[in-house]
Motif scaffolding. Sequence first.
Motif, mmCIF file in Angstrom:
data_model
loop_
_atom_site.group_PDB
_atom_site.id
_atom_site.type_symbol
_atom_site.label_atom_id
_atom_site.label_comp_id
_atom_site.label_asym_id
_atom_site.label_seq_id
_atom_site.Cartn_x
_atom_site.Cartn_y
_atom_site.Cartn_z
ATOM 1 N N GLY A 217 15.565 47.037 31.494
ATOM 2 C CA GLY A 217 15.247 48.206 30.693
ATOM 3 C C GLY A 217 15.462 49.496 31.447
ATOM 4 N N TRP A 218 15.073 49.531 32.723
ATOM 5 C CA TRP A 218 15.310 50.730 33.529
ATOM 6 C C TRP A 218 16.804 51.015 33.659
ATOM 7 C CZ3 TRP A 218 11.612 49.500 38.236
ATOM 8 C CH2 TRP A 218 10.294 49.543 37.789
ATOM 9 N N GLY A 219 17.572 49.983 33.941
ATOM 10 C CA GLY A 219 19.010 50.182 34.107
ATOM 11 C C GLY A 219 19.687 50.631 32.826
ATOM 12 N N ALA A 220 19.336 49.987 31.697
ATOM 13 C CA ALA A 220 19.943 50.367 30.420
ATOM 14 C C ALA A 220 19.549 51.787 30.031
ATOM 15 C CB ALA A 220 19.527 49.375 29.336
ATOM 16 N N GLY A 221 18.275 52.136 30.222
ATOM 17 C CA GLY A 221 17.839 53.486 29.904
ATOM 18 C C GLY A 221 18.486 54.524 30.796
ATOM 19 N N GLY A 222 18.595 54.227 32.094
ATOM 20 C CA GLY A 222 19.257 55.157 33.000
ATOM 21 C C GLY A 222 20.721 55.356 32.664
ATOM 22 N N LEU A 223 21.395 54.269 32.271
ATOM 23 C CA LEU A 223 22.805 54.384 31.886
ATOM 24 C C LEU A 223 22.969 55.245 30.637
ATOM 25 C CD1 LEU A 223 25.770 53.536 32.231
ATOM 26 C CD2 LEU A 223 25.253 51.509 30.835
ATOM 27 N N ALA A 224 22.131 55.008 29.629
ATOM 28 C CA ALA A 224 22.210 55.808 28.404
ATOM 29 C C ALA A 224 21.934 57.275 28.694
ATOM 30 C CB ALA A 224 21.227 55.265 27.366
ATOM 31 N N LEU A 225 20.940 57.536 29.535
ATOM 32 C CA LEU A 225 20.618 58.922 29.873
ATOM 33 C C LEU A 225 21.761 59.580 30.637
ATOM 34 C CD1 LEU A 225 18.610 61.245 29.962
ATOM 35 C CD2 LEU A 225 17.573 60.195 31.991
ATOM 36 N N LEU A 226 22.362 58.851 31.558
ATOM 37 C CA LEU A 226 23.472 59.407 32.330
ATOM 38 C C LEU A 226 24.658 59.745 31.431
ATOM 39 C CD1 LEU A 226 24.780 60.098 35.045
ATOM 40 C CD2 LEU A 226 25.464 57.687 35.231
ATOM 41 N N ILE A 227 25.005 58.840 30.518
ATOM 42 C CA ILE A 227 26.130 59.105 29.615
ATOM 43 C C ILE A 227 25.830 60.310 28.727
ATOM 44 C CG2 ILE A 227 27.482 58.162 27.706
ATOM 45 C CD1 ILE A 227 27.117 55.404 28.910
ATOM 46 N N GLY A 228 24.604 60.386 28.208
ATOM 47 C CA GLY A 228 24.245 61.520 27.375
ATOM 48 C C GLY A 228 24.307 62.834 28.128
ATOM 49 N N ALA A 242 20.353 61.565 39.528
ATOM 50 C CA ALA A 242 20.931 60.964 40.730
ATOM 51 C C ALA A 242 19.946 61.009 41.892
ATOM 52 C CB ALA A 242 22.229 61.681 41.102
ATOM 53 N N GLY A 243 19.213 62.118 42.020
ATOM 54 C CA GLY A 243 18.227 62.205 43.091
ATOM 55 C C GLY A 243 17.111 61.190 42.948
ATOM 56 N N LEU A 244 16.621 61.014 41.729
ATOM 57 C CA LEU A 244 15.567 60.021 41.501
ATOM 58 C C LEU A 244 16.069 58.613 41.787
ATOM 59 C CD1 LEU A 244 13.961 61.421 38.210
ATOM 60 C CD2 LEU A 244 13.027 61.526 40.523
ATOM 61 N N GLY A 245 17.300 58.329 41.365
ATOM 62 C CA GLY A 245 17.853 57.005 41.616
ATOM 63 C C GLY A 245 18.047 56.721 43.093
ATOM 64 N N LEU A 246 18.559 57.706 43.831
ATOM 65 C CA LEU A 246 18.765 57.511 45.267
ATOM 66 C C LEU A 246 17.432 57.378 46.004
ATOM 67 C CD1 LEU A 246 21.705 59.998 45.943
ATOM 68 C CD2 LEU A 246 21.801 57.498 45.846
ATOM 69 N N ALA A 247 16.437 58.148 45.584
ATOM 70 C CA ALA A 247 15.125 58.036 46.221
ATOM 71 C C ALA A 247 14.518 56.657 45.983
ATOM 72 C CB ALA A 247 14.201 59.130 45.693
ATOM 73 N N SER A 248 14.627 56.135 44.769
ATOM 74 C CA SER A 248 14.107 54.803 44.474
ATOM 75 C C SER A 248 14.850 53.739 45.272
ATOM 76 C CB SER A 248 14.214 54.525 42.975
ATOM 77 O OG SER A 248 13.516 55.494 42.218
ATOM 78 N N LEU A 249 16.164 53.901 45.379
ATOM 79 C CA LEU A 249 16.960 52.940 46.142
ATOM 80 C C LEU A 249 16.588 52.977 47.621
ATOM 81 C CD1 LEU A 249 19.255 50.861 45.938
ATOM 82 C CD2 LEU A 249 20.855 52.734 46.371
ATOM 83 N N ALA A 250 16.388 54.187 48.157
ATOM 84 C CA ALA A 250 16.011 54.304 49.570
ATOM 85 C C ALA A 250 14.657 53.661 49.829
ATOM 86 C CB ALA A 250 15.991 55.786 49.975
ATOM 87 N N ALA A 251 13.705 53.834 48.911
ATOM 88 C CA ALA A 251 12.396 53.199 49.085
ATOM 89 C C ALA A 251 12.494 51.684 48.986
ATOM 90 C CB ALA A 251 11.425 53.743 48.037
ATOM 91 N N ALA A 252 13.329 51.186 48.058
ATOM 92 C CA ALA A 252 13.484 49.733 47.923
ATOM 93 C C ALA A 252 14.125 49.124 49.158
ATOM 94 C CB ALA A 252 14.313 49.412 46.682
ATOM 95 N N LEU A 253 15.014 49.887 49.829
ATOM 96 C CA LEU A 253 15.653 49.419 51.060
ATOM 97 C C LEU A 253 14.793 49.666 52.289
ATOM 98 C CD1 LEU A 253 19.308 50.596 50.360
ATOM 99 C CD2 LEU A 253 18.426 48.263 50.242
#
Length: 544
Positions: A217-228, A242-253
């Motif tokens: 759901g997060w991925g599908a919603g993020g994709l729809a928001l990005l395209i819009g 993009a900043g929120l996504g990179l921050a989440s990715l950095a925390a997950a790593l």
Amino acid sequence: MSNFSASVAPEDLLPDPQPSQPQGWLLGSAALIPVNLAPSLLLAVVGTVQSYGRCWQQIRRDPLLGLAGLLSAAAVATALLGEDWRLSLPGMFNYWPFLLMLPAFGAALADPESRRRLAQVLVLGSGLMLLLGWGEVLWGWQGHLFLGPLWITGVAGGERPAAAFTSPNLLAIYLVIHLCLAAGLWGVTRSRLTRAGLVAMLGLGSLLLLLTASRSGWGAGGLALLIGLVLRRCWWGIALLAGLGLASLAAALDWPGWRAVVPSLIWSRLADTWDPQAPHFSSTANRLDAWRFALQMVRERPLTGWGWQSFPALYNAQDPPELLGHCHNLYLHLAAEGGIPLLLGYLALWGWILARGWRAWRCSQDGLLLGMLLALTAFFAAGIVDVVILDGRLHLLMTLLLGAVWGSSLDPLHSEQNGVPADPFPSQAFQPMPQQSSVLAFSGITLFILSRLPDFLAYRLDGLTQFRLTHIPPHQISPFPRREGMGGESTPLQKGSKKLLLTHFRKSSVVSGVPHLLPWSSQSPCWPLIPSSQGISYPWRSPT
């Protein structure tokens, strides 16, 4: 100014008390989707019959009718030719009725006003799911609602909110679809009161989507928001996303310092995707195993498939048994159970409708049509990791939106003002095009490549699965013991061993006691049997 951007008064959010038929039946069907599937399907069937009766001359000239009819016939043939037709016949009702409804929905929703009212009804109806979901989160709602002996709806209750659905992933996709529709309505509405109500629904829905902890759901919603955002050229929104996504990715790593900034609900759930030491990496391991098993099924029978509901019967027939209701991939599911030609037919139908819808949007710049297109894009993107089509409510919702997008290309307003043909396929005989031979040759080459693709993907996925699973203890992989072959040994399903698949399948026949229930039943094999996660808790929920 186009009618698409006309002002919407607050009272316009309510459906017309006496809408024209068959649109009225479809609006009633859409309103009952969050409540109960049975009456919603009944109203949809009535609207379908009336639409075919009133708009047959318009429907029959569109080649998409022939493609939808061919696919519905193929769905029935798949059920009859399956290895166990007693199991496959009930499963076919998840497919062919919706295919036959689609052309009728397109004709009934051809005008912008009917599409706007459909979106309004769907967004208003989603308020019930928001209420159930927040009640589950804040007050621990759980139980069922009966009207006398009739079951109306219910809340499953669990650590992750699912509202009236059987899985949080289904609620997440439902929320993403309605968030797209609400954003589309917000774009065509000028009333401040109406916009304020839509903003409130967008906020509550987005927060509930976050609490579902559904990566799909997060991925599908993020994709729809990005395209819009890209289509609307909102560069600051793209940078923020993009900043929120990179921050989440950095925390997950587990980059230094980031886990103190990003909420643990986000980074812990993302870490479950690739970190073998994560407490719930088993969900990723189960998906990899299911994908490999489905690819092996496609490799064994690439043209006809194994029949509907064959994947859970085969997968769960292992010794010891492993409970999984689907292969967690919509496209592998269609290829494994229906065959590669059926998958290509579905992709052609969906792609053709979306292409016509995007063409209509480019000419009209209708914000509501864009919301519908983004909702469908998110739905099909979520199909990469889930078979959301098996839920009857989501399937009916998707069919309504596909019909609305199909109807946008049939809208006479586009033909007169925007240059989009109302009926791009006239009634006269179809004239052969010079490029047809090239298209046929390309289709043949593509079919040949796809017929060999399962062998390649099964080999690559097998290596990936073995690499992942050799780094974690077996008790962290799944609550059920893994089948032989997951730890690097030879898998029991190798190329050329068709008899083994047949043996597994026949073990799941009626003789062995596997129930054959009607679709859309909570105990039906066609429902996703996904164990709920136990690792996410809310600070305001008292422990049970």
